[in-house]
Design a protein around this motif. Sequence first.
Motif, PDB file in Angstrom:
ATOM      1  N   ARG A  73       0.849  -1.189   0.000  1.00  0.00           N
ATOM      2  CA  ARG A  73       0.000   0.000   0.000  1.00  0.00           C
ATOM      3  C   ARG A  73       0.882   1.236   0.000  1.00  0.00           C
ATOM      4  O   ARG A  73       1.438   1.612   1.015  1.00  0.00           O
ATOM      5  CB  ARG A  73      -0.936  -0.023   1.216  1.00  0.00           C
ATOM      6  CG  ARG A  73      -1.886  -1.213   1.175  1.00  0.00           C
ATOM      7  CD  ARG A  73      -2.780  -1.285   2.400  1.00  0.00           C
ATOM      8  NE  ARG A  73      -3.799  -2.305   2.218  1.00  0.00           N
ATOM      9  CZ  ARG A  73      -3.600  -3.603   2.431  1.00  0.00           C
ATOM     10  NH1 ARG A  73      -2.431  -4.021   2.860  1.00  0.00           N
ATOM     11  NH2 ARG A  73      -4.568  -4.479   2.242  1.00  0.00           N
ATOM     12  N   GLU A  77      -1.517   6.293  -2.242  1.00  0.00           N
ATOM     13  CA  GLU A  77      -2.712   5.621  -2.744  1.00  0.00           C
ATOM     14  C   GLU A  77      -3.976   6.141  -2.077  1.00  0.00           C
ATOM     15  O   GLU A  77      -3.970   6.527  -0.910  1.00  0.00           O
ATOM     16  CB  GLU A  77      -2.592   4.106  -2.545  1.00  0.00           C
ATOM     17  CG  GLU A  77      -1.659   3.464  -3.545  1.00  0.00           C
ATOM     18  CD  GLU A  77      -1.763   1.953  -3.552  1.00  0.00           C
ATOM     19  OE1 GLU A  77      -1.551   1.366  -4.605  1.00  0.00           O
ATOM     20  OE2 GLU A  77      -2.054   1.371  -2.503  1.00  0.00           O
ATOM     21  N   LEU A  81      -6.156   3.639   3.931  1.00  0.00           N
ATOM     22  CA  LEU A  81      -6.855   2.888   4.967  1.00  0.00           C
ATOM     23  C   LEU A  81      -6.752   3.632   6.290  1.00  0.00           C
ATOM     24  O   LEU A  81      -5.765   4.316   6.566  1.00  0.00           O
ATOM     25  CB  LEU A  81      -6.251   1.491   5.109  1.00  0.00           C
ATOM     26  CG  LEU A  81      -6.438   0.564   3.906  1.00  0.00           C
ATOM     27  CD1 LEU A  81      -5.928  -0.825   4.235  1.00  0.00           C
ATOM     28  CD2 LEU A  81      -7.897   0.498   3.493  1.00  0.00           C
ATOM     29  N   SER A  88     -14.156   2.600  10.427  1.00  0.00           N
ATOM     30  CA  SER A  88     -14.727   2.912   9.129  1.00  0.00           C
ATOM     31  C   SER A  88     -16.245   2.900   9.276  1.00  0.00           C
ATOM     32  O   SER A  88     -16.781   2.372  10.246  1.00  0.00           O
ATOM     33  CB  SER A  88     -14.292   1.879   8.080  1.00  0.00           C
ATOM     34  OG  SER A  88     -14.940   0.653   8.311  1.00  0.00           O
ATOM     35  N   LEU A 105      -7.072  -5.778   6.926  1.00  0.00           N
ATOM     36  CA  LEU A 105      -6.854  -4.628   6.058  1.00  0.00           C
ATOM     37  C   LEU A 105      -7.523  -4.838   4.706  1.00  0.00           C
ATOM     38  O   LEU A 105      -8.074  -3.902   4.118  1.00  0.00           O
ATOM     39  CB  LEU A 105      -5.355  -4.394   5.871  1.00  0.00           C
ATOM     40  CG  LEU A 105      -4.592  -3.882   7.090  1.00  0.00           C
ATOM     41  CD1 LEU A 105      -3.095  -3.892   6.814  1.00  0.00           C
ATOM     42  CD2 LEU A 105      -5.052  -2.493   7.484  1.00  0.00           C
ATOM     43  N   ASP A 106      -7.477  -6.061   4.223  1.00  0.00           N
ATOM     44  CA  ASP A 106      -8.127  -6.408   2.965  1.00  0.00           C
ATOM     45  C   ASP A 106      -9.633  -6.183   3.059  1.00  0.00           C
ATOM     46  O   ASP A 106     -10.262  -5.623   2.162  1.00  0.00           O
ATOM     47  CB  ASP A 106      -7.840  -7.880   2.656  1.00  0.00           C
ATOM     48  CG  ASP A 106      -7.751  -8.143   1.170  1.00  0.00           C
ATOM     49  OD1 ASP A 106      -7.494  -7.197   0.414  1.00  0.00           O
ATOM     50  OD2 ASP A 106      -7.952  -9.290   0.771  1.00  0.00           O
ATOM     51  N   GLU A 109     -10.448  -2.490   3.082  1.00  0.00           N
ATOM     52  CA  GLU A 109     -10.332  -1.891   1.753  1.00  0.00           C
ATOM     53  C   GLU A 109     -11.557  -2.201   0.905  1.00  0.00           C
ATOM     54  O   GLU A 109     -12.063  -1.338   0.180  1.00  0.00           O
ATOM     55  CB  GLU A 109      -9.069  -2.417   1.064  1.00  0.00           C
ATOM     56  CG  GLU A 109      -8.827  -1.800  -0.296  1.00  0.00           C
ATOM     57  CD  GLU A 109      -7.498  -2.213  -0.883  1.00  0.00           C
ATOM     58  OE1 GLU A 109      -7.383  -2.244  -2.116  1.00  0.00           O
ATOM     59  OE2 GLU A 109      -6.570  -2.505  -0.104  1.00  0.00           O
ATOM     60  N   ARG A 110     -12.063  -3.424   0.993  1.00  0.00           N
ATOM     61  CA  ARG A 110     -13.249  -3.792   0.215  1.00  0.00           C
ATOM     62  C   ARG A 110     -14.485  -3.059   0.695  1.00  0.00           C
ATOM     63  O   ARG A 110     -15.389  -2.757  -0.094  1.00  0.00           O
ATOM     64  CB  ARG A 110     -13.464  -5.304   0.269  1.00  0.00           C
ATOM     65  CG  ARG A 110     -12.537  -6.079  -0.667  1.00  0.00           C
ATOM     66  CD  ARG A 110     -12.836  -7.554  -0.644  1.00  0.00           C
ATOM     67  NE  ARG A 110     -12.339  -8.176   0.573  1.00  0.00           N
ATOM     68  CZ  ARG A 110     -12.662  -9.401   0.965  1.00  0.00           C
ATOM     69  NH1 ARG A 110     -13.522 -10.113   0.256  1.00  0.00           N
ATOM     70  NH2 ARG A 110     -12.153  -9.905   2.069  1.00  0.00           N
ATOM     71  N   LYS A 223      -2.977  -9.930  -2.716  1.00  0.00           N
ATOM     72  CA  LYS A 223      -3.911  -9.707  -1.621  1.00  0.00           C
ATOM     73  C   LYS A 223      -4.827 -10.919  -1.469  1.00  0.00           C
ATOM     74  O   LYS A 223      -5.167 -11.584  -2.452  1.00  0.00           O
ATOM     75  CB  LYS A 223      -4.746  -8.448  -1.894  1.00  0.00           C
ATOM     76  CG  LYS A 223      -3.927  -7.166  -1.812  1.00  0.00           C
ATOM     77  CD  LYS A 223      -4.771  -5.951  -2.119  1.00  0.00           C
ATOM     78  CE  LYS A 223      -3.952  -4.675  -2.030  1.00  0.00           C
ATOM     79  NZ  LYS A 223      -4.728  -3.479  -2.381  1.00  0.00           N
TER      80      LYS A 223
END
Length: 322
Positions: A73, A77, A81, A88, A105-106, A109-110, A223
């Motif tokens: 990351r 970018e 995050l 979030s 973290l994945d 991000e989604r 990822k």
Amino acid sequence: MPWAIWIKNKSVVLGDTMINNIRWDPLMIYGWTDKELMEAWSFIFPLTDKSMKDSCLPLTNPAWFYTPNPWWRFTLERPPLLPPGQMSSNTSKTLLESDLSEASLDLMERELVPLEICQRKFLTGESTGILIQGIHPQLKLIQTITTTASFTLGTLTKQTQLNLLEHAITLMTGTIVHRENLRQVGWKWMTSRRAFAQECESFEPHLSPKMNILVWNCREAMKPFFRSAIRDLTNLHSPGIIVVTESRISGSRAGNILRSLPYDGIHTTNPIGYAGGIWLLWRKDMVDMEVLAATEQEIHAIVKEHAPSFPGIPNAALLQGN
């Protein structure tokens, strides 16, 4: 968990300063004067008891999923995050330092960036194209129509002033297209037609879509959710071709992932440092593709479509906001 490279038969630990340097300048090619050292830098791995002895760590090892991977990351970018301790809008609990893992973290991000089509184009005239900003997660769609029997596909990558990458994907009708002409069209989309390349074309009732071409700026194919995302996109859109930008891996690691994907046509280009890398994936039962030339910065291919077998166009609801 620290990160390391394997050089001269031993593991060399990478400190936070080095990882931060990679995040700030991902196009830097470390060890470029020495082939062995440059190869070592392209295979950073989590330092565990196993990798310390074996010089590498298989992608199936749990350490890849539980270790936060900051070098995937880049600093610039978007969207960034959230730092530990913040929430979030879709996360049910506060993510503490101890909760952070690559899997979490994945997931974050989604939640921040749903995998939805943000732009659609049609190959109805002489050419069409789209632009991809390497730092933004984007999914775009180009559709050919029933009168299109063959076309030339090109990708062109250039470095921006922020030391990041931008990708142009262009299609031109016909197959007698010189590489230099295709390159000029790519530059055209990056400059004079930049505004048009960012617009979404509305569907015209008289158009009969024949094939879907998806362009996904995945921002790291290692990822955890990458393979399942490719399968979901394939099931939802039935693309004949997928162009994956910013794969950011090469060699045996890329090969292990590519062999698990539902595409039997594959051509890849290597990253530049830790950024870039393009994967061209296609279904041989839908298209014949001949890659004429490829470098880290461009691909030139001839595509001939098979008899129409188009399963349908994406639901308009997927094109939210367009």
